[in-house]
Design a protein around this motif. Structure first.
Motif, PDB file in Angstrom:
ATOM      1  N   GLN A  25      -8.624  -9.027   3.025  1.00 17.15           N
ATOM      2  CA  GLN A  25      -9.051  -9.397   4.366  1.00 17.15           C
ATOM      3  C   GLN A  25      -8.386  -8.596   5.473  1.00 17.15           C
ATOM      4  OE1 GLN A  25      -8.111 -13.718   3.212  1.00 17.15           O
ATOM      5  NE2 GLN A  25      -9.693 -13.965   4.770  1.00 17.15           N
ATOM      6  N   ALA A  26      -7.131  -8.177   5.268  1.00 18.09           N
ATOM      7  CA  ALA A  26      -6.388  -7.553   6.359  1.00 18.09           C
ATOM      8  C   ALA A  26      -5.428  -6.503   5.822  1.00 18.09           C
ATOM      9  CB  ALA A  26      -5.612  -8.608   7.156  1.00 18.09           C
ATOM     10  N   VAL A  27      -5.154  -5.513   6.668  1.00 19.56           N
ATOM     11  CA  VAL A  27      -4.169  -4.476   6.368  1.00 19.56           C
ATOM     12  C   VAL A  27      -3.285  -4.298   7.599  1.00 19.56           C
ATOM     13  CG1 VAL A  27      -3.803  -1.997   5.980  1.00 19.56           C
ATOM     14  CG2 VAL A  27      -5.561  -3.226   4.679  1.00 19.56           C
ATOM     15  N   ALA A  28      -1.968  -4.263   7.383  1.00 17.06           N
ATOM     16  CA  ALA A  28      -1.017  -4.008   8.457  1.00 17.06           C
ATOM     17  C   ALA A  28      -0.291  -2.701   8.175  1.00 17.06           C
ATOM     18  CB  ALA A  28      -0.008  -5.151   8.564  1.00 17.06           C
ATOM     19  N   VAL A  29      -0.161  -1.877   9.202  1.00 19.15           N
ATOM     20  CA  VAL A  29       0.518  -0.585   9.086  1.00 19.15           C
ATOM     21  C   VAL A  29       1.479  -0.461  10.254  1.00 19.15           C
ATOM     22  CG1 VAL A  29       0.246   1.911   8.884  1.00 19.15           C
ATOM     23  CG2 VAL A  29      -1.588   0.393   8.105  1.00 19.15           C
ATOM     24  N   HIS A  82       8.253   7.092   6.791  1.00 23.95           N
ATOM     25  CA  HIS A  82       8.088   6.600   8.156  1.00 23.95           C
ATOM     26  C   HIS A  82       6.978   5.584   8.327  1.00 23.95           C
ATOM     27  CE1 HIS A  82      11.056   9.439   9.622  1.00 23.95           C
ATOM     28  NE2 HIS A  82      10.471  10.378   8.888  1.00 23.95           N
ATOM     29  N   ALA A  83       6.442   5.070   7.246  1.00 23.42           N
ATOM     30  CA  ALA A  83       5.402   4.046   7.349  1.00 23.42           C
ATOM     31  C   ALA A  83       5.685   2.924   6.365  1.00 23.42           C
ATOM     32  CB  ALA A  83       4.023   4.639   7.085  1.00 23.42           C
ATOM     33  N   VAL A  84       5.277   1.730   6.758  1.00 24.86           N
ATOM     34  CA  VAL A  84       5.220   0.605   5.849  1.00 24.86           C
ATOM     35  C   VAL A  84       3.823   0.022   5.998  1.00 24.86           C
ATOM     36  CG1 VAL A  84       6.229  -0.983   7.567  1.00 24.86           C
ATOM     37  CG2 VAL A  84       6.271  -1.571   5.120  1.00 24.86           C
ATOM     38  N   ALA A  85       3.156  -0.202   4.884  1.00 25.54           N
ATOM     39  CA  ALA A  85       1.777  -0.680   4.924  1.00 25.54           C
ATOM     40  C   ALA A  85       1.551  -1.688   3.804  1.00 25.54           C
ATOM     41  CB  ALA A  85       0.803   0.489   4.784  1.00 25.54           C
ATOM     42  N   PHE A  86       0.788  -2.716   4.109  1.00 23.93           N
ATOM     43  CA  PHE A  86       0.454  -3.702   3.091  1.00 23.93           C
ATOM     44  C   PHE A  86      -0.848  -4.392   3.471  1.00 23.93           C
ATOM     45  CE2 PHE A  86       3.425  -5.666   6.123  1.00 23.93           C
ATOM     46  CZ  PHE A  86       2.742  -6.803   6.531  1.00 23.93           C
ATOM     47  N   ALA A  87      -1.502  -4.916   2.453  1.00 21.34           N
ATOM     48  CA  ALA A  87      -2.723  -5.697   2.650  1.00 21.34           C
ATOM     49  C   ALA A  87      -2.421  -7.158   2.405  1.00 21.34           C
ATOM     50  CB  ALA A  87      -3.820  -5.217   1.702  1.00 21.34           C
ATOM     51  N   ARG A  88      -3.212  -8.019   3.044  1.00 25.90           N
ATOM     52  CA  ARG A  88      -3.211  -9.441   2.721  1.00 25.90           C
ATOM     53  C   ARG A  88      -4.540  -9.748   2.072  1.00 25.90           C
ATOM     54  NH1 ARG A  88       0.472 -12.790   4.729  1.00 25.90           N
ATOM     55  NH2 ARG A  88      -0.157 -13.888   2.814  1.00 25.90           N
ATOM     56  N   TRP A  95       3.202  13.161  12.028  1.00 23.17           N
ATOM     57  CA  TRP A  95       2.671  12.762  10.735  1.00 23.17           C
ATOM     58  C   TRP A  95       2.168  13.919   9.889  1.00 23.17           C
ATOM     59  CZ3 TRP A  95       3.909   8.179   9.142  1.00 23.17           C
ATOM     60  CH2 TRP A  95       4.093   7.142  10.055  1.00 23.17           C
ATOM     61  N   GLY A  96       1.862  15.016  10.521  1.00 22.92           N
ATOM     62  CA  GLY A  96       1.339  16.132   9.752  1.00 22.92           C
ATOM     63  C   GLY A  96       0.079  15.727   9.012  1.00 22.92           C
ATOM     64  N   ALA A  97       0.025  16.050   7.727  1.00 21.97           N
ATOM     65  CA  ALA A  97      -1.170  15.775   6.920  1.00 21.97           C
ATOM     66  C   ALA A  97      -1.089  14.457   6.173  1.00 21.97           C
ATOM     67  CB  ALA A  97      -1.375  16.907   5.922  1.00 21.97           C
ATOM     68  N   ALA A  98      -0.078  13.638   6.463  1.00 21.09           N
ATOM     69  CA  ALA A  98       0.105  12.385   5.727  1.00 21.09           C
ATOM     70  C   ALA A  98      -1.091  11.460   5.916  1.00 21.09           C
ATOM     71  CB  ALA A  98       1.378  11.688   6.185  1.00 21.09           C
ATOM     72  N   THR A  99      -1.490  10.796   4.833  1.00 25.43           N
ATOM     73  CA  THR A  99      -2.647   9.901   4.878  1.00 25.43           C
ATOM     74  C   THR A  99      -2.327   8.566   4.215  1.00 25.43           C
ATOM     75  OG1 THR A  99      -3.518  10.732   2.770  1.00 25.43           O
ATOM     76  CG2 THR A  99      -4.288  11.814   4.805  1.00 25.43           C
ATOM     77  N   LEU A 100      -3.156   7.594   4.517  1.00 25.49           N
ATOM     78  CA  LEU A 100      -3.089   6.283   3.883  1.00 25.49           C
ATOM     79  C   LEU A 100      -4.465   5.976   3.298  1.00 25.49           C
ATOM     80  CD1 LEU A 100      -1.553   3.560   3.405  1.00 25.49           C
ATOM     81  CD2 LEU A 100      -2.610   2.770   5.537  1.00 25.49           C
ATOM     82  N   THR A 101      -4.490   5.609   2.042  1.00 31.10           N
ATOM     83  CA  THR A 101      -5.748   5.227   1.415  1.00 31.10           C
ATOM     84  C   THR A 101      -5.925   3.724   1.525  1.00 31.10           C
ATOM     85  OG1 THR A 101      -5.616   7.069  -0.137  1.00 31.10           O
ATOM     86  CG2 THR A 101      -7.105   5.264  -0.698  1.00 31.10           C
ATOM     87  N   LEU A 150       0.849  -1.182   0.000  1.00 29.48           N
ATOM     88  CA  LEU A 150       0.000   0.000   0.000  1.00 29.48           C
ATOM     89  C   LEU A 150       0.885   1.232   0.000  1.00 29.48           C
ATOM     90  CD1 LEU A 150      -2.780  -0.937   2.600  1.00 29.48           C
ATOM     91  CD2 LEU A 150      -2.810  -1.210   0.108  1.00 29.48           C
ATOM     92  N   GLU A 151       0.613   2.151  -0.920  1.00 28.98           N
ATOM     93  CA  GLU A 151       1.362   3.389  -0.980  1.00 28.98           C
ATOM     94  C   GLU A 151       0.976   4.257   0.221  1.00 28.98           C
ATOM     95  OE1 GLU A 151       3.766   4.158  -2.962  1.00 28.98           O
ATOM     96  OE2 GLU A 151       3.592   2.288  -4.089  1.00 28.98           O
ATOM     97  N   ALA A 152       1.983   4.768   0.897  1.00 25.75           N
ATOM     98  CA  ALA A 152       1.749   5.537   2.122  1.00 25.75           C
ATOM     99  C   ALA A 152       1.593   7.018   1.823  1.00 25.75           C
ATOM    100  CB  ALA A 152       2.881   5.304   3.104  1.00 25.75           C
ATOM    101  N   GLY A 153       0.917   7.385   0.739  1.00 26.95           N
ATOM    102  CA  GLY A 153       0.618   8.784   0.449  1.00 26.95           C
ATOM    103  C   GLY A 153       1.774   9.525  -0.163  1.00 26.95           C
ATOM    104  N   GLU A 154       1.481  10.731  -0.636  1.00 25.32           N
ATOM    105  CA  GLU A 154       2.498  11.562  -1.278  1.00 25.32           C
ATOM    106  C   GLU A 154       3.305  12.356  -0.276  1.00 25.32           C
ATOM    107  OE1 GLU A 154       0.592  13.957  -4.175  1.00 25.32           O
ATOM    108  OE2 GLU A 154      -0.141  12.278  -5.374  1.00 25.32           O
ATOM    109  N   ASP A 155       2.769  12.560   0.919  1.00 16.32           N
ATOM    110  CA  ASP A 155       3.474  13.324   1.943  1.00 16.32           C
ATOM    111  C   ASP A 155       4.737  12.569   2.365  1.00 16.32           C
ATOM    112  OD1 ASP A 155       3.943  13.764   5.039  1.00 16.32           O
ATOM    113  OD2 ASP A 155       3.020  15.591   4.245  1.00 16.32           O
ATOM    114  N   GLY A 156       5.823  13.304   2.583  1.00 17.28           N
ATOM    115  CA  GLY A 156       7.106  12.692   2.920  1.00 17.28           C
ATOM    116  C   GLY A 156       7.071  11.861   4.181  1.00 17.28           C
ATOM    117  N   ALA A 157       6.285  12.278   5.164  1.00 19.33           N
ATOM    118  CA  ALA A 157       6.211  11.522   6.407  1.00 19.33           C
ATOM    119  C   ALA A 157       5.697  10.124   6.158  1.00 19.33           C
ATOM    120  CB  ALA A 157       5.314  12.255   7.413  1.00 19.33           C
TER     121      ALA A 157
END
Length: 747
Positions: free
Chosen positions: A687-691, A678-684, A705-711, A667-674
């Motif tokens: 059924q599941a998402v780990a961040v 500073h994040a690693v995210a993936f789905a299985r 984190w500021g304005a950083a988001t995860l879709t 999963l892409e952790a957004g365009e914001d640098g934070a």
């Protein structure tokens, strides 16, 4: 116990997760049975046991097998194993096909005793990889400057030397020069293939069908009966033909099987090995690097060089370490390898020193794989810088396509040279950031990006094992979590270690390693710390070694340990306390990632909460399960232990509900640098998402984190750690408000 496996029988379901227990004479099957309820509640599906066949009675690990025909009596024997299996957790067994022990007294191994008494014509002679070329087998047992004729005493049908005993050859009258063995000083190479440089472990010839059947009869019968549902194969690289061995094992025991195979850098397990993957060191090293900041490499190397007597070039250290162990420990192995080509001894030695991996996968009589040819050509190019290029080229051709004996012996020697030269020497000499100095690790490779980690996961075998801690790791996962923070705070670390070094010093080859481990394992007793340093110094082989002890130096090690704890303990404690706000983030993050990434996760005993252990035997200490049970019974605390247990149980229980074939989706952790940094995210699957948060000190420096988001993937999600619902585009500040990790399940 001779029932065979039906090859057409369906394979048991793969585990969702395993839990490794180290059985000991004090903690056997009955004690393990008492844990099954707790482990089931924890969320594991299978119980993964250290070796269960009869070993030296006092053995704390079980890899020193003496009798393949019996389940270990100190654990409760076969009756105890059945009672454990009846508790409902399927069992995974650790098996040791490569070697048996040479016990003291030697009569403790009946098969070996027969061979020593009756020689190469003994029915058991085919069991062992013995060099009979001189007519006798060398047995290292004597002290230095001992005259065996005067100090070895005949006692009926036995020859005795202190606690050692050897059989008398029938008709020899007890005369030493008429035995099938010759006693040599303990430092000498034995007349048999051994495990690494350990002369008390003698190599088995499981390539022989009769030996395979005899050494595996009990294990195969347990599999056939359903008492054992999976296998962990110890040290397959030591075997003459690991591919053929694994194929035979799979045919006879079609269960989930992983091999203790150490892979280096981008090396992958051979596709034609009939196993489901490795025991997880490749995943361990990749997860560790994910939480290391590569920007810290330069400053940490500078600090390391300022405090030690070692060079800046790790490759030079590795080469010198491998050459040293080749000269000190493997003369017998090289003699045997080059018996037909003694003129190539130097070239072959340099080729072994240049090999970058534990084994070259060549089967005599077959065309070698292209990757093997490439590796050997590169090794030969490196070796040619230190030996005659023509002789090196000849040596390389011999190990690629020469006589079967040469091809096989070279491969069987590569692993021991790597293990002793790198694992047990170089990694104790070059340690700018000691969390990178793990089995199969590369201490000069600082960090990987989330993208590199995702690429690694994409190539993983779906049913390989993953782990963070084992009975063989040099530091537990939480010790490494603390050390990883130093990559983000190299300046603060340099200042702290300079202050401690001004107050207490001993040996520049050891002190800097000592400070890293004292801080990362804090609080630690003087005794545990001193024992670690004593082993580290002996492994490094720069001032002392296992072969060359020095009582005065060893006293200095223990005095240093005591003084460091006494004089610097408060300062070390204060530094560790400041560090732990970030180390806890690393600890929870790496645990979640390991439990949710591809593969079958293993939890090493006790590591469901924090564990700050160093190398064995420190990491094999008894675990306080009453404490862990109390935490599990009252979830929701804010301590590091409570949070780690929550992450562990939540992930394990979700894994049990997860489709085993659920794909890994970065999963892409957004365009914001934070988010990117500073994040690693993936789905299985869906059924599941780990961040997980990574590089937490840097995140704090940038103000969070500021304005950083995860879709998130489409749908409604619930964080199983907090119960919070989420959907769509979620700010990291909201998603990770309670914990530095999130584990989402589709609702």
């Amino acid at each position: 116990m001779t029932e065979s496996v039906n090859p057409g029988a369906p394979r048991p379901a793969y585990p969702s997760a395993t839990y490794r227990l180290q059985l000991t004479p004090e903690f056997g099957f009955a004690e393990a049975a008492g844990l099954t309820g707790y482990l089931a509640e924890l969320g594991v599906s299978h119980l993964y046991l250290s070796p269960i066949l009869q070993a030296v009675p006092a053995s704390q690990h079980g890899y020193d097998v003496t009798d393949h025909s019996r389940i270990r009596r100190e654990f409760g024997g076969v009756a105890g194993l059945r009672e454990l299996a009846a508790k409902g957790l399927p069992l995974i067994a650790d098996i040791v096909p490569n070697h048996m022990t040479v016990p003291v007294p030697e009569s403790g191994n009946a098969r070996l005793w027969e061979v020593l008494r009756d020689g190469p014509q003994s029915p058991s002679a085919r069991w062992f990889d013995i060099d009979w070329s001189g007519g006798t087998v060398a047995m290292p047992a004597l002290g230095d400057d001992v005259d065996p004729e005067t100090e070895v005493v005949a006692d009926g049908d036995v020859l005795r030397y202190h606690e050692h005993e050897f059989p008398v050859r029938p008709g020899s009258g007890g005369r030493l020069d008429e035995q099938f063995y010759r006693l040599v000083p303990w430092r000498k190479s034995p007349g048999y293939r051994r495990f690494f440089d350990v002369s008390s472990l003698i190599g088995l010839r499981v390539e022989d069908t009769e030996v395979f059947e005899a050494t595996h009869e009990v294990i195969l019968s347990l599999v056939a009966e359903g008492l054992v549902t999976g296998l962990r194969v110890d040290h397959p690289d030591g075997l003459a033909d690991p591919r053929a061995y694994l194929a035979r094992l799979r045919e006879r025991a079609p269960v989930w099987t992983v091999a203790e195979k150490i892979l280096i850098d981008d090396e992958r397990l051979p596709d034609d090995w009939a196993c489901d993957g490795t025991t997880g060191y490749d995943a361990l090293n990749m997860v560790t690097r994910l939480f290391v900041d590569p920007a810290g490499a330069g400053p940490l190397v500078e600090t390391f060089l300022a405090h030690t007597a070692f060079p800046a070039d790790y490759e030079a250290v590795r080469y010198e370490a491998k050459k040293q162990v080749l000269a000190q420990f493997f003369g017998g192995e090289i003699d045997r390898l080059t018996r037909e080509v003694p003129e190539l001894r130097h070239a072959m030695t340099e080729l072994l020193a240049a090999m970058p991996v534990y084994r070259a996968y060549v089967v005599p009589g077959e065309e070698p794989p292209a990757e093997t040819v490439r590796l050997l050509r590169e090794a030969a190019a490196g070796a040619a810088r230190h030996a005659d290029p023509g002789e090196v080229a000849r040596a390389a051709e011999l190990v690629l396509s020469g006589p079967a004996e040469t091809v096989t012996r070279f491969q069987q020697t590569c692993g021991p040279v790597m293990a002793k030269g790198v694992e047990d020497t170089a990694l104790y000499r070059w340690y700018p950031l000691a969390c990178l100095n793990e089995v199969g690790g590369e201490p000069d490779r600082f960090g990987v990006s989330a993208g590199e980690f995702h690429a690694f996961c994409a190539g993983m075998a779906p049913h390989t094992m993953t782990t963070l801690s084992t009975h063989d790791t040099k530091r537990s996962e939480d010790v490494r979590a603390r050390l990883a923070v130093l990559s983000e705070l190299p300046g603060e670390w340099a200042e702290a270690v300079a202050g401690w070094s001004e107050r207490v010093s001993f040996d520049p080859k050891l002190d800097y390693l000592a400070w890293q481990n004292l801080m990362a394992a804090w609080p630690i007793s003087v005794e545990r710390f001193a024992d670690y340093l004593y082993k580290a110094a002996r492994e490094a082989k720069t001032s002392i070694s296992w072969m060359s002890p020095d009582a005065a130096y060893e006293k200095g090690v223990r005095d240093f340990a005591a003084q460091a704890v006494e004089e610097c303990g408060p300062s070390v404690a204060a530094f560790t306390e400041r560090l732990d706000r970030y180390a806890r983030v690393n600890s929870l993050g790496q645990k979640l990632v390991q439990l949710m990434m591809p593969g079958i996760p293993d939890v090493y005993q006790g590591s469901e909460t924090t564990d700050f252990s160093l190398v064995d035997p420190d990491n094999r200490r008894p675990v306080d399960y009453d404490y862990r049970r109390s935490l599990l019974a009252a979830p929701g605390g804010d301590t590091w232990d409570a949070m780690k247990l929550l992450v562990t149980t939540s992930a394990l229980r979700l894994r049990a509900r997860l489709d085993p074939g659920a794909p890994y989706v970065p999963l892409e952790a957004g365009e914001d640098g934070a988010g990117r940094e500073h994040a690693v995210a993936f789905a299985r699957g869906d059924q599941a998402v780990a961040v997980a948060t990574r590089l937490p000190a840097g995140l704090a420096r940038r103000g969070g984190w500021g304005a950083a988001t995860l879709t998130l993937p489409a749908g409604r999600w619930r964080d199983v750690l907090t119960g919070t619902p989420h959907t769509g585009r979620v700010p990291f500040a909201h998603l990770l408000a309670r914990y530095p990790v999130a584990l989402l399940e589709r609702v």
